[in-house]
Design an enzyme around this catalytic site. Structure first.
Site, mmCIF file in Angstrom:
data_model
loop_
_atom_site.group_PDB
_atom_site.id
_atom_site.type_symbol
_atom_site.label_atom_id
_atom_site.label_comp_id
_atom_site.label_asym_id
_atom_site.label_seq_id
_atom_site.Cartn_x
_atom_site.Cartn_y
_atom_site.Cartn_z
ATOM 1 N N ASP A 1 0.975 -1.190 -0.081
ATOM 2 C CA ASP A 1 -0.135 -0.119 0.220
ATOM 3 C C ASP A 1 0.779 0.929 -0.026
ATOM 4 O O ASP A 1 2.111 1.012 0.085
ATOM 5 C CB ASP A 1 -1.072 0.073 1.168
ATOM 6 C CG ASP A 1 -0.327 -0.474 2.467
ATOM 7 O OD1 ASP A 1 0.834 -0.503 2.405
ATOM 8 O OD2 ASP A 1 -1.089 -0.932 3.230
ATOM 9 N N GLU B 1 -9.776 -2.066 5.369
ATOM 10 C CA GLU B 1 -10.447 -1.926 6.867
ATOM 11 C C GLU B 1 -11.456 -2.587 7.025
ATOM 12 O O GLU B 1 -11.951 -3.221 5.966
ATOM 13 C CB GLU B 1 -10.960 -0.488 6.894
ATOM 14 C CG GLU B 1 -9.546 0.651 6.621
ATOM 15 C CD GLU B 1 -8.690 0.870 7.918
ATOM 16 O OE1 GLU B 1 -8.980 -0.089 8.656
ATOM 17 O OE2 GLU B 1 -7.982 1.561 7.951
ATOM 18 N N HIS C 1 -7.405 -4.845 10.542
ATOM 19 C CA HIS C 1 -7.085 -4.860 9.080
ATOM 20 C C HIS C 1 -6.015 -5.249 8.563
ATOM 21 O O HIS C 1 -5.092 -5.604 9.443
ATOM 22 C CB HIS C 1 -7.222 -2.986 8.650
ATOM 23 C CG HIS C 1 -5.948 -2.449 9.059
ATOM 24 N ND1 HIS C 1 -5.973 -1.046 9.357
ATOM 25 C CD2 HIS C 1 -4.688 -2.612 9.195
ATOM 26 C CE1 HIS C 1 -4.946 -0.543 9.928
ATOM 27 N NE2 HIS C 1 -3.837 -1.426 9.694
ATOM 28 N N ASN D 1 -7.811 -3.057 14.497
ATOM 29 C CA ASN D 1 -9.222 -3.391 13.932
ATOM 30 C C ASN D 1 -8.968 -4.596 13.176
ATOM 31 O O ASN D 1 -10.250 -4.960 12.387
ATOM 32 C CB ASN D 1 -9.769 -2.215 13.341
ATOM 33 C CG ASN D 1 -9.167 -1.804 12.281
ATOM 34 O OD1 ASN D 1 -8.155 -2.456 11.906
ATOM 35 N ND2 ASN D 1 -9.329 -0.645 11.564
HETATM 36 C C1 F6R Z 1 1.552 -1.756 6.151
HETATM 37 C C2 F6R Z 1 -0.076 -2.007 6.104
HETATM 38 C C3 F6R Z 1 -0.649 -1.951 7.481
HETATM 39 C C4 F6R Z 1 0.271 -2.521 8.819
HETATM 40 C C5 F6R Z 1 -0.757 -2.414 10.087
HETATM 41 C C6 F6R Z 1 0.061 -2.542 11.514
HETATM 42 O O1 F6R Z 1 1.800 -1.845 4.867
HETATM 43 O O2 F6R Z 1 -0.462 -2.193 5.357
HETATM 44 O O3 F6R Z 1 -1.891 -3.012 7.495
HETATM 45 O O4 F6R Z 1 0.708 -3.681 8.681
HETATM 46 O O5 F6R Z 1 -1.234 -1.173 10.093
HETATM 47 O O6 F6R Z 1 0.923 -1.452 11.339
HETATM 48 P P1 F6R Z 1 2.322 -1.548 12.694
HETATM 49 O O7 F6R Z 1 3.207 -2.516 12.093
HETATM 50 O O8 F6R Z 1 2.795 -0.022 12.572
HETATM 51 O O9 F6R Z 1 1.497 -1.859 13.934
#
Ligand code: F6R
Length: 251
Positions: A76, A152, A147, A145
């Site tokens: 992303d 989401e 995701h 959450n």
């Molecule tokens: C990152 C991504 C997100 C993260 C998730 C956890 O490319 O797509 O889904 O993996 O938000 O983020 P952290 O690792 O910062 O807790």
């Protein structure tokens, strides 16, 4: 909506520390590269993979893995941030991994957050993944959450790479990387859940107690689009690599 499925299990590997879990992820990524040196990796950003990338850099420096023929696709990117913005995911990847290993920069792909035609950029990204032969190993983190990437809750199980609006919770969580919450982009381009589920192998890394509830729902909760990570249980080859804190609520 609850999605019914026949195969509904996920492999779980638990390590006592974040360092050990991260080293395991690095070993798995290096293993995939060594099995198929011209293969395709799907990569993630965020706080979670940083130690795994450091371990991978260590393995590269020790001569245990060669990235020269590999191709990478990131999950992303924020919409509106140029590649050289300190908080863009392209910049993160360059800093945390790419510039310290021998990957060819031309073979590293991150969605273009400045694309003038976002829909076209998204279908092009899908086509590039397809033309590369699909993703051999996809690394994921998990949001509080549930995701995965920026899919989401409520994202369709068959969703593809597309523009999404970030939830308030995700914006708040990501504000720690920006000077103020107002600077966090509201939209992103993300691979879809359908895109992710096409990877031949998926490794999800979760670290820390803050992820324990999301991990529990992923492993034991209903398979539902309301907790996107639970949809990974539809895949045949998924491993959740956890530290003890993230695994705390697993029975
Ligand atoms: C990152 C991504 C997100 C993260 C998730 C956890 O490319 O797509 O889904 O993996 O938000 O983020 P952290 O690792 O910062 O807790």
């Amino acid at each position: 909506m609850t999605v019914e499925t026949e195969s509904n299990s996920i492999n779980v590997a638990i390590f006592s520390t974040a360092e050990e879990a991260s080293r395991e992820v690095a070993r798995r990524i290096a293993g995939a590269v060594n099995r198929r040196p011209d293969g395709v990796l799907g990569l993630a950003t965020g706080g979670t993979p940083v130690k795994a990338y450091q371990a991978l850099i260590g393995m590269y420096r020790d001569g245990k893995v060669d990235f020269s023929k590999i191709r990478t696709f990131n999950l992303d990117e924020y919409i509106g941030l140029p590649a050289d913005h300190p908080q863009s995911f392209r910049h993160f990847m360059d800093q945390q991994l790419f510039q310290s290993i021998n990957v060819d920069p031309e073979r590293t792909f991150v969605p273009d957050g400045l694309a003038s035609d976002v829909a076209q950029a998204c279908s092009q990204y899908e086509a590039m993944i397809r033309d590369a032969g699909g993703i051999d190993l996809q690394l994921l983190g998990i949001g509080h959450n549930g995701h995965i990437a920026f899919n989401e809750p409520g994202s369709a199980a068959d969703s593809r790479t597309r523009q999404v609006a970030l939830t308030d919770e995700t914006i708040e969580n990501n504000a720690r990387f920006f000077e103020s919450i107002d600077q966090v982009p509201r939209h992103a381009i993300t691979m879809g859940i359908g895109t992710i589920l096409e990877a031949r192998e998926i490794v999800l890394l979760a670290l820390g107690e803050g992820k324990a509830e999301a991990v529990k729902k992923m492993v034991h909760g209903p398979i539902t689009e309301q907790h996107p990570a639970s949809l990974l249980r539809r895949h045949r080859n998924v491993t959740a690599v956890l530290d003890a804190a993230a695994a705390r609520r697993l029975a």
